[in-house]
Design an enzyme around this catalytic site. Structure first.
Site, PDB file in Angstrom:
ATOM      1  N   ARG A 192      53.682  77.543  -3.121  1.00 58.07           N
ATOM      2  CA  ARG A 192      53.470  78.496  -2.023  1.00 58.07           C
ATOM      3  C   ARG A 192      54.090  79.824  -2.424  1.00 58.07           C
ATOM      4  O   ARG A 192      55.173  80.183  -2.018  1.00 58.07           O
ATOM      5  CB  ARG A 192      54.091  77.998  -0.714  1.00 58.07           C
ATOM      6  CG  ARG A 192      53.666  78.816   0.509  1.00 58.07           C
ATOM      7  CD  ARG A 192      54.569  78.558   1.696  1.00 58.07           C
ATOM      8  NE  ARG A 192      55.959  78.886   1.417  1.00 58.07           N
ATOM      9  CZ  ARG A 192      56.465  80.126   1.430  1.00 58.07           C
ATOM     10  NH1 ARG A 192      55.692  81.153   1.672  1.00 58.07           N
ATOM     11  NH2 ARG A 192      57.746  80.311   1.184  1.00 58.07           N
ATOM     12  N   TYR A 197      59.237  93.089  -8.555  1.00 57.95           N
ATOM     13  CA  TYR A 197      59.134  92.108  -7.486  1.00 57.95           C
ATOM     14  C   TYR A 197      58.075  92.562  -6.501  1.00 57.95           C
ATOM     15  O   TYR A 197      57.082  93.177  -6.895  1.00 57.95           O
ATOM     16  CB  TYR A 197      60.501  91.837  -6.836  1.00 57.95           C
ATOM     17  CG  TYR A 197      60.517  90.448  -6.250  1.00 57.95           C
ATOM     18  CD1 TYR A 197      60.413  89.345  -7.093  1.00 57.95           C
ATOM     19  CD2 TYR A 197      60.549  90.230  -4.890  1.00 57.95           C
ATOM     20  CE1 TYR A 197      60.349  88.056  -6.578  1.00 57.95           C
ATOM     21  CE2 TYR A 197      60.497  88.945  -4.374  1.00 57.95           C
ATOM     22  CZ  TYR A 197      60.395  87.867  -5.220  1.00 57.95           C
ATOM     23  OH  TYR A 197      60.316  86.604  -4.705  1.00 57.95           O
ATOM     24  N   ASP A 215      65.886  80.093  -0.598  1.00 65.12           N
ATOM     25  CA  ASP A 215      65.817  81.502  -0.226  1.00 65.12           C
ATOM     26  C   ASP A 215      64.760  81.763   0.842  1.00 65.12           C
ATOM     27  O   ASP A 215      64.943  82.626   1.693  1.00 65.12           O
ATOM     28  CB  ASP A 215      65.523  82.357  -1.461  1.00 65.12           C
ATOM     29  CG  ASP A 215      65.652  83.839  -1.170  1.00 65.12           C
ATOM     30  OD1 ASP A 215      66.656  84.231  -0.553  1.00 65.12           O
ATOM     31  OD2 ASP A 215      64.751  84.606  -1.539  1.00 65.12           O
ATOM     32  N   ASP A 216      63.655  81.023   0.830  1.00 65.44           N
ATOM     33  CA  ASP A 216      62.593  81.243   1.811  1.00 65.44           C
ATOM     34  C   ASP A 216      63.061  80.874   3.221  1.00 65.44           C
ATOM     35  O   ASP A 216      62.680  81.524   4.197  1.00 65.44           O
ATOM     36  CB  ASP A 216      61.351  80.422   1.453  1.00 65.44           C
ATOM     37  CG  ASP A 216      60.830  80.762   0.080  1.00 65.44           C
ATOM     38  OD1 ASP A 216      60.456  81.927  -0.136  1.00 65.44           O
ATOM     39  OD2 ASP A 216      60.816  79.886  -0.795  1.00 65.44           O
ATOM     40  N   ASN A 230      54.607  88.889   2.851  1.00 72.59           N
ATOM     41  CA  ASN A 230      54.471  89.521   1.541  1.00 72.59           C
ATOM     42  C   ASN A 230      53.247  88.970   0.824  1.00 72.59           C
ATOM     43  O   ASN A 230      52.869  87.818   1.051  1.00 72.59           O
ATOM     44  CB  ASN A 230      55.712  89.226   0.679  1.00 72.59           C
ATOM     45  CG  ASN A 230      56.866  90.150   0.998  1.00 72.59           C
ATOM     46  OD1 ASN A 230      56.671  91.343   1.162  1.00 72.59           O
ATOM     47  ND2 ASN A 230      58.064  89.597   1.076  1.00 72.59           N
ATOM     48  N   LYS A 286      63.134  87.127  -9.270  1.00 63.61           N
ATOM     49  CA  LYS A 286      64.340  86.936  -8.456  1.00 63.61           C
ATOM     50  C   LYS A 286      65.602  87.107  -9.298  1.00 63.61           C
ATOM     51  O   LYS A 286      66.581  87.732  -8.864  1.00 63.61           O
ATOM     52  CB  LYS A 286      64.323  85.537  -7.833  1.00 63.61           C
ATOM     53  CG  LYS A 286      63.370  85.379  -6.668  1.00 63.61           C
ATOM     54  CD  LYS A 286      63.917  86.024  -5.406  1.00 63.61           C
ATOM     55  CE  LYS A 286      63.019  85.738  -4.223  1.00 63.61           C
ATOM     56  NZ  LYS A 286      63.512  86.291  -2.960  1.00 63.61           N
ATOM     57  N   GLU A 314      62.839  78.169  -4.527  1.00 65.92           N
ATOM     58  CA  GLU A 314      62.031  79.351  -4.228  1.00 65.92           C
ATOM     59  C   GLU A 314      60.546  79.010  -4.170  1.00 65.92           C
ATOM     60  O   GLU A 314      59.993  78.423  -5.103  1.00 65.92           O
ATOM     61  CB  GLU A 314      62.264  80.415  -5.315  1.00 65.92           C
ATOM     62  CG  GLU A 314      61.660  81.756  -5.023  1.00 65.92           C
ATOM     63  CD  GLU A 314      62.394  82.507  -3.922  1.00 65.92           C
ATOM     64  OE1 GLU A 314      61.736  83.237  -3.165  1.00 65.92           O
ATOM     65  OE2 GLU A 314      63.631  82.350  -3.811  1.00 65.92           O
ATOM     66  N   ASP A 315      59.906  79.364  -3.052  1.00 69.19           N
ATOM     67  CA  ASP A 315      58.445  79.293  -2.911  1.00 69.19           C
ATOM     68  C   ASP A 315      57.875  77.893  -3.129  1.00 69.19           C
ATOM     69  O   ASP A 315      56.932  77.701  -3.907  1.00 69.19           O
ATOM     70  CB  ASP A 315      57.769  80.310  -3.837  1.00 69.19           C
ATOM     71  CG  ASP A 315      57.883  81.725  -3.291  1.00 69.19           C
ATOM     72  OD1 ASP A 315      58.551  81.906  -2.256  1.00 69.19           O
ATOM     73  OD2 ASP A 315      57.312  82.652  -3.876  1.00 69.19           O
TER      74      ASP A 315
END
Length: 553
Positions: free
Chosen positions: A137, A73, A249-250, A398, A155, A226-227
């Site tokens: 993203r 990750y 999660d973001d 990140n 993940k 996610e993202d």
């Protein structure tokens, strides 16, 4: 291997004669892994191991998590995603899918397409958790299109390592809707659709079709978004949060893990410097989905734990985007998610310079989610050190190349007084004069989402409430040992991740019971806290010798 077993597996003459236990295999694998020259080479090596020997792969990940997590990750997964189309042919074996790739071409027979995904040919596949992205993203790297598949894969590996979700019950999905990244569209090796992304109307219709099909095939599936791009991330969460078992999660995971670190930082400065919670002033550098999600979570902490009204708590926050401090009268059209925190007390001032904003607000806490490397300059950090005995600095972007500052920079600029947590791992800092060693905190979502997911799988609530996420965050904050607290840590050791995830999952189960929405009362009802922690821990998968069919070991 005994003769009978070789005969049963038709291995006579097809493998060397020596029989090895898994510990020898692990040592050999680690020796090869550590011989690789780059982190990307290590990523590829581990991906191949995951394909060929699932049990050994997860034994290494679980037992050597501090070494392996930065490979599978952040920060390495960012590089892997950027290179995904180039390395994809070398990641998986023939006929072994690494995830489910969906396009609109799948829609004529979408349910059958989903059913056709069988990562373990000799196993019936019934996933508990899916992580889905459209690659729009990825981390702080922007629109990577289909290359974003590395994120759902990574993940879910952390779900296995951190909370013992059985790998056979995980489903990584990339929804390929094209990409607005022209570099990829013109790259001869890019593996995704070479077309611009669709309009919002088409986007939401497409996602709705996919989610409906997933729930048709797997009715109890928990879905982690996610993202996704900021606007779509908020839009999807608002649309589906109360209708199905899902979370983002973001927005929620990042918010929860950072809230936990902020809780412990606020507790520390109150104890050491008598700074009251209501005296804090928090500047967010960055105004995307993650930033607003974090702010919302921290605001709930002030209202829940410190009896502040919503407006009182909201007034503790200042948001900064690429145009400066976000205000209602700035003159530009604000994105919907920024309006809530836009200031109306600026008396017409429009402050653009980061240092000017620091001098105007005089913050106690500086949080970065901007993906602008070096945004927290030496000037800014020095000023924070002048304003606070122990400035709280969280550069959370990140991967490491996008971080607003490093731990070393923050320590040097504040005379070693900073309370620090980052989104990616940084090395320890040793004071040159005294030799005192400081360990940086890392606000890694891995502390939250695996336990949150496990709690949801075990409790089976109809949806995941904001309160469940808040209680997960509080459980994480309270999970530190006395030794960890005495060392000034904000987060527990990763070596205790399964223990911590059990506490987080238990908090989710207890809140689901409290709200009356838990559906699995048979297993989690009528248990004391200690009994529930024991039950949750007992449900964690471990890579035992017979965990997988012979084709994968």
């Amino acid at each position: 291997m005994k003769t009978e077993k070789r005969q049963a597996l038709n291995l006579h003459g097809l493998a060397p004669s020596r029989v090895e236990d898994v510990e020898i295999q692990k040592r050999r694998a680690l020796k090869l892994l550590r011989s690789k020259n780059t982190m990307l080479e290590k990523y590829i090596f581990l991906a191949q191991m995951r394909t060929n020997n699932v049990r050994l792969f997860y034994k290494i990940v679980i037992e050597e998590l501090e070494e392996i997590a930065p490979i599978i990750y952040t920060p390495t997964v960012g590089t892997a995603c950027q290179e995904y189309s180039n390395i994809y042919p070398f990641l998986a074996g023939p006929g072994v899918p690494d995830g489910l790739y969906l396009t609109k071409d799948s829609f004529s027979n979408l349910v059958e397409t989903i059913k056709s995904y069988k990562p373990y040919a000799d196993e019936e596949f019934k996933p508990d958790i899916a992580v889905i992205s459209d690659g729009s993203r990825i981390l702080g790297l922007g629109d990577l299109g289909v290359n974003g598949m590395g994120i759902p894969i990574g993940k879910l590996q952390l779900y296995v390592a951190g909370a013992g979700i059985d790998p056979r019950k995980t489903l990584p999905i990339i929804l390929d809707l094209g990409t607005n990244n022209e570099t990829f569209r013109n790259d001869e090796f890019y593996l995704g659709l070479r077309q611009p992304r669709p309009s919002d109307d088409e986007f939401y219709e497409t996602v709705d079709t996919v989610l409906s099909a997933l729930r048709t095939v797997y009715p109890g599936l928990m879905i982690q978004f996610e993202d996704w791009s900021s606007e779509h991330a908020f839009g999807l969460l608002e649309k589906y949060q109360s209708k199905m078992l899902c979370f983002n999660d973001d927005i929620q995971g990042t918010g929860a893990v950072i809230l936990s670190g902020v809780m412990n930082a606020i507790r520390r400065v109150q104890k050491e410097n008598n700074v009251l919670p209501s005296d804090h002033r928090i500047v967010f550098y960055g105004a995307g989905s993650a930033a607003i999600g974090v702010a919302r979570q921290i605001q709930e902490y002030f209202t829940t734990e410190h009896n502040m009204t919503e407006d009182q708590a909201k007034r503790l926050f200042w948001i900064v985007d690429s145009k400066g401090m976000v205000t209602l009268d700035r003159g530009d059209k604000l994105a919907q998610h920024k309006i809530y925190y836009a200031r109306d007390d600026n008396q017409g001032q429009q402050i653009k310079s980061s240092l000017d904003i620091i001098n105007h607000v005089k913050p106690t806490i500086l949080i970065g989610l901007s993906s602008i490397p070096g945004a927290f300059t030496k000037e800014i950090l020095v000023r924070l050190g002048e304003l606070n005995k122990n400035p709280i600095v969280f550069p959370l972007s990140n991967p490491a190349t996008q971080a607003e500052c490093t731990f070393e920079q923050a320590m040097q600029a504040t005379n070693h007084r900073v309370i620090f947590a980052s989104g990616t791992a940084f090395p320890a800092f040793t004071e040159p004069d005294t030799g005192k060693k400081h360990i940086p905190g890392q606000g890694n979502n891995m502390y939250i989402f695996p336990g949150l997911g496990l709690g949801a799988v075990l409790a089976r609530p109809l949806s995941i409430s904001d309160r469940m996420i808040y209680m997960a965050s509080k459980a994480l904050a309270d999970s530190l040992t006395p030794e960890e607290i005495s060392q000034g840590w904000l987060y527990p050791s990763l070596q205790r991740i399964r223990e911590v995830s059990a506490l987080v999952a238990t908090a989710v189960c207890e809140e689901a019971l409290s709200e009356g929405v838990a559906q699995d009362l048979k297993h989690i009802g009528d248990k004391s806290h200690a009994q529930l922690v024991d039950y949750v821990s007992s449900q964690m998968w471990v890579p035992v010798n017979d965990a997988y069919g012979t084709s994968r070991i």
